[in-house]
Motif scaffolding. Structure first.
Motif, mmCIF file in Angstrom:
data_model
loop_
_atom_site.group_PDB
_atom_site.id
_atom_site.type_symbol
_atom_site.label_atom_id
_atom_site.label_comp_id
_atom_site.label_asym_id
_atom_site.label_seq_id
_atom_site.Cartn_x
_atom_site.Cartn_y
_atom_site.Cartn_z
ATOM 1 N N ASN A 122 37.166 38.347 39.830
ATOM 2 C CA ASN A 122 38.387 38.702 39.616
ATOM 3 C C ASN A 122 38.444 39.576 38.206
ATOM 4 O OD1 ASN A 122 40.834 39.156 39.450
ATOM 5 N ND2 ASN A 122 40.985 36.056 39.040
ATOM 6 N N PRO A 123 38.842 41.090 38.874
ATOM 7 C CA PRO A 123 39.595 41.877 37.804
ATOM 8 C C PRO A 123 40.121 41.403 37.072
ATOM 9 C CG PRO A 123 40.899 42.843 40.131
ATOM 10 C CD PRO A 123 40.026 41.654 40.407
ATOM 11 N N LYS A 124 41.077 40.594 36.614
ATOM 12 C CA LYS A 124 41.605 40.129 36.320
ATOM 13 C C LYS A 124 41.890 40.053 34.631
ATOM 14 C CE LYS A 124 44.408 37.576 39.432
ATOM 15 N NZ LYS A 124 45.668 37.354 39.604
ATOM 16 N N ALA A 175 39.448 40.274 33.201
ATOM 17 C CA ALA A 175 38.741 42.093 32.571
ATOM 18 C C ALA A 175 39.520 42.579 32.308
ATOM 19 C CB ALA A 175 37.901 42.972 33.342
ATOM 20 N N VAL A 176 40.398 42.493 32.352
ATOM 21 C CA VAL A 176 41.982 43.324 32.356
ATOM 22 C C VAL A 176 42.759 43.061 31.214
ATOM 23 C CG1 VAL A 176 44.183 44.426 33.436
ATOM 24 C CG2 VAL A 176 42.175 44.490 34.680
ATOM 25 N N PHE A 177 42.675 41.932 31.259
ATOM 26 C CA PHE A 177 43.345 40.288 30.502
ATOM 27 C C PHE A 177 42.705 41.017 28.739
ATOM 28 C CE2 PHE A 177 42.752 36.617 27.643
ATOM 29 C CZ PHE A 177 44.315 36.857 27.263
ATOM 30 N N LEU A 228 40.649 43.067 28.302
ATOM 31 C CA LEU A 228 40.826 44.342 27.767
ATOM 32 C C LEU A 228 41.861 44.928 27.063
ATOM 33 C CD1 LEU A 228 38.526 46.330 30.009
ATOM 34 C CD2 LEU A 228 37.742 46.027 27.659
ATOM 35 N N THR A 229 43.182 44.414 27.264
ATOM 36 C CA THR A 229 44.077 44.940 26.940
ATOM 37 C C THR A 229 44.644 43.960 26.024
ATOM 38 O OG1 THR A 229 45.808 43.775 28.661
ATOM 39 C CG2 THR A 229 45.062 45.854 28.958
#
Length: 139
Positions: free
Chosen positions: A55-57, A59-61, A63-64
């Motif tokens: 799930n890429p979400k 990693a995005v969470f 990293l942001t």
């Protein structure tokens, strides 16, 4: 005419699903095969695991959201690692609680009286939706 046909076909299908749900109250189901059930549970676990890992979400969470809590002085990797471990620990605790709660509800839902009540209510509701749809006037 096409809208009316689709509407009545949908209404009939909902009524049919309601009747099937109500008829299933009288049918007794055979117990499930334990080997097949174990394999099915294992495949569900693997499916869930690979879904979460890919799930890429997540990693995005990280990293942001996390960088705003990093101190400008100090080791960024150690800070990210600490926040990740704390997040993992909180998630594990939450999932243990969640699994315990689901197991409690599963035991309650497997009671024949509760299962029959759910089947009966869902059958009546589906039939009601079908009748309501059939009696609605076209907009």
């Amino acid at each position: 005419y096409i809208f009316s046909f689709i509407k009545y076909a949908g209404a009939l299908y909902l009524i049919y699903l309601g009747i099937v749900s109500l008829k299933s109250l009288s049918n007794k189901q055979e117990p499930a095969d334990t080997d097949r059930k174990h394999k099915k549970n294992k495949s569900h676990f693997l499916q869930g695991f690979f879904t979460c890992v890919s799930n890429p979400k997540v990693a995005v969470f990280f990293l942001t959201f996390f960088p705003q809590f990093l101190s400008t002085e100090g080791n960024h990797f150690a800070q990210f690692l600490a926040m990740g471990l704390i997040y993992s620990l909180i998630t594990i605790i939450w999932f243990f609680f969640y699994v315990y709660l689901i197991d409690f509800f599963r035991a309650w839902l497997k009671k024949p009286s509760v299962n029959n009540a759910i089947q009966g209510v869902s059958g009546v509701v589906l039939m009601g939706f079908g009748i309501k749809l059939a009696l609605e006037k076209q907009p």
